[in-house]
Design an enzyme around this catalytic site. Structure first.
Site, PDB file in Angstrom:
ATOM      1  N   HIS A 161      36.993 109.579  65.002  1.00 56.14           N
ATOM      2  CA  HIS A 161      36.520 108.455  64.170  1.00 56.14           C
ATOM      3  C   HIS A 161      35.457 107.615  64.874  1.00 56.14           C
ATOM      4  CE1 HIS A 161      39.468 109.240  61.110  1.00 56.14           C
ATOM      5  NE2 HIS A 161      40.482 109.123  61.967  1.00 56.14           N
ATOM      6  N   HIS A 198      42.699 113.414  58.753  1.00 60.37           N
ATOM      7  CA  HIS A 198      41.713 112.396  58.355  1.00 60.37           C
ATOM      8  C   HIS A 198      40.295 112.907  58.594  1.00 60.37           C
ATOM      9  CE1 HIS A 198      45.439 110.256  59.671  1.00 60.37           C
ATOM     10  NE2 HIS A 198      45.238 109.609  58.529  1.00 60.37           N
TER      11      HIS A 198
HETATM   12  C1  OKP Z   1      43.460 108.674  63.380  1.00 61.16           C
HETATM   13  B1  OKP Z   1      43.356 110.188  63.468  1.00 61.16           B
HETATM   14  C2  OKP Z   1      44.303 100.518  60.880  1.00 61.16           C
HETATM   15  C3  OKP Z   1      44.860 101.872  61.104  1.00 61.16           C
HETATM   16  C4  OKP Z   1      45.152 102.608  59.795  1.00 61.16           C
HETATM   17  C5  OKP Z   1      44.466 104.682  60.730  1.00 61.16           C
HETATM   18  C6  OKP Z   1      44.662 106.163  60.786  1.00 61.16           C
HETATM   19  C7  OKP Z   1      43.862 106.722  61.914  1.00 61.16           C
HETATM   20  C8  OKP Z   1      44.062 108.187  62.096  1.00 61.16           C
HETATM   21  N1  OKP Z   1      44.239  99.795  62.106  1.00 61.16           N
HETATM   22  N2  OKP Z   1      45.465 104.000  60.009  1.00 61.16           N
HETATM   23  O1  OKP Z   1      42.434 110.756  62.577  1.00 61.16           O
HETATM   24  O2  OKP Z   1      44.600 110.876  63.381  1.00 61.16           O
HETATM   25 ZN    ZN Z   2      44.227 111.946  61.760  1.00 59.27          ZN
END
Ligand code: OKP
Ligand code: ZN
Length: 342
Positions: A161, A198
Site C-alpha cells: 500500500h 487488498h
Molecule cells: C493491509 B494488507 C485503517 C486500517 C483499515 C486496513 C487494511 C490494510 C490491509 N487504519 N484496514 O493489504 O493486508
Molecule cells: Zn491485505
C-alpha cells in the site's frame, strides 16, 4: 526455495489502529512472523538466510526524498511537537485536499497528513522496522539475481500500500516495488503479481505510467473493500504505462473456481509481457478464516504456488498480509511448497 528471515527490528514495531471499536492493537502484529517461521520449519524449510544491509539508496529509487526525510524523524518530531510520552503512537489528524496548493509544509502535523493516505500510526520503532523489511526484501532480490529459482523474503511491516510519498494500510516502505526497481536497475525486466486480498494501490501508483514493470493484481472489489479508491478493472495504466497495469477485482465469497480463473488471466498477461523475473506480493489474507476475505483453503494455496511456478520465472516472494494466526503460517508454507514441488 531459500527463505530470508525477518529482521529482528520488526518485533518492536506494533502500533494501534483506529477501528469502529476505537483504538486497538493493529492486526498487523509481531506474532504474524512467529507463526510463519514455525510453519516454514515444520514444512521443512530449515535454512534461513539473515538479511544484509542495503542502505537507503534503493529505497530512494522508489520513494521521494521528502518522504524518506519525513519517515526518518516523524515519530520523534511528532512526540516533541505534541509534548507526548515517547511511547505514544503518532497519528495523522488533518489531510490536505486535492483542491489545495502543494507546498513544502514544515509543521510535523502538516507533514503527517501530507505523507499519509489513511489513519494509520507511526510508532517509535516503525522506521527501523520498515528499513529492516526492505533489507529482507533486497537480500532476497540479490539471491534471485545470483541465480536462485525461488526466494521467500519474510518482510514485516508489509509494503504494497505504500506509495512514493505516502504511508497507509500498515505499509511504510514498498518492499515489492523497491525490489522490482532493483531488478530494473540491474537490467532485468520484472513483472509483479499481487495476491494479497487488498489491492496494492502503492505498487500500482509507483509503476502506473511505466512500461518497464508490469503490475497484475487479484483482489477484493474496492467498491466494498479497502483501499476503496483504487483497484478497479478500468485502471490500466497511463501514458507509456497504458496496458501495463492489470486489476482483477473479485466478488465477495470468491472461492477457487473464480480465483483460479483470474489467476490464469494474470498468468497470460505476465507471459505476454515476457518478463525475466517475477516479484510476488504474497498476501494470504484471502483465506476463508481471515476477517475480511475470500474463501481460499489450504489446498488452494498449494495450487497458487504451482501456478506461479508454471510461469518458469525466477521468483521473489515478498510477504504482505494475512492476519488469522491459526492459518497464516500454514497457508504461506503451502504456497512455497506448491511452488517448490512443481
Ligand atoms: C493491509 B494488507 C485503517 C486500517 C483499515 C486496513 C487494511 C490494510 C490491509 N487504519 N484496514 O493489504 O493486508
Ligand atoms: Zn491485505
Amino acid at each position: 526455495m531459500i527463505t530470508v528471515s525477518a529482521s529482528d527490528l520488526h518485533r518492536l514495531h506494533h502500533v494501534d489502529e483506529l477501528t469502529p471499536q476505537g483504538l486497538v492493537p493493529s492486526a498487523e502484529r509481531p506474532e504474524r512472523v512467529d507463526v510463519i517461521e514455525n510453519a516454514l520449519s515444520e514444512a521443512g524449510f530449515e535454512e534461513s538466510v539473515e538479511a544484509s544491509e542495503f542502505g537507503l539508496d534503493p529505497v530512494k529509487r522508489v520513494h521521494s526524498p521528502a518522504y524518506v526525510d519525513f519517515l526518518t524523524d516523524a515519530h520523534r518530531e511528532w512526540i516533541q511537537s505534541e509534548g507526548a510520552p515517547e511511547d505514544t503512537d503518532a497519528f495523522p489528524l488533518v489531510f490536505p485536499t486535492p483542491d489545495g496548493p502543494e507546498r513544502d509544509w514544515t509543521d510535523i502535523r502538516a507533514r503527517f497528513g501530507r505523507h499519509a493516505f489513511d489513519t494509520d500510526a507511526i510508532g517509535r520503532h516503525t522506521w527501523p522496522a520498515a528499513v529492516g523489511a526492505v533489507d529482507v526484501a533486497l537480500t532476497g532480490q540479490q539471491l534471485v539475481t545470483d541465480g536462485a529459482r525461488g526466494v521467500f523474503s519474510l518482510c514485516r511491516p508489509p509494503g504494497h500500500h505504500a506509495m512514493a510519498d505516502r504511508f497507509g494500510g500498515y505499509c511504510y516502505l514498498n518492499n515489492a516495488a523497491i525490489s522490482a526497481q532493483a531488478f530494473v536497475d540491474q537490467g532485468a525486466r520484472p513483472a509483479i503479481l499481487d495476491l494479497d486480498f487488498h489491492h496494492g494501490n502503492g505498487t500500482q501508483s509507483i509503476f502506473y505510467d511505466r512500461n518497464d514493470v508490469l503490475y497484475a493484481s487479484l483482489h477484493a472489489d474496492p467498491s466494498s473493500d479497502y483501499p476503496y479508491f483504487f483497484g478497479r478493472a478500468d485502471e490500466t495504466g497511463s501514458a507509456a504505462g497504458e496496458g501495463y497495469n492489470l486489476n482483477l477485482p473479485l466478488p465477495a465469497g470468491t472461492d477457487w473456481s473464480t480465483y483460479g480463473e483470474a489467476l490464469d488471466t494474470a498468468v497470460v498477461a505476465i507471459t505476454g509481457f515476457s518478463p525475466d523475473v517475477l516479484v510476488v506480493s504474497l498476501g494470504v489474507d484471502t483465506a476463508l478464516e481471515d476477517p475480511d476475505s475470500f474463501r481460499l483453503i489450504a489446498d488452494d494455496y498449494s495450487r497458487i504456488g504451482a501456478t506461479v511456478s508454471s510461469l518458469g520465472l525466477p521468483t521473489l516472494f515478498i510477504m504482505e498480509g494475512g492476519y488469522e494466526l491459526a492459518v497464516l503460517g500454514r497457508n504461506v508454507a503451502a504456497v512455497l511448497t506448491g511452488f517448490h514441488n512443481s
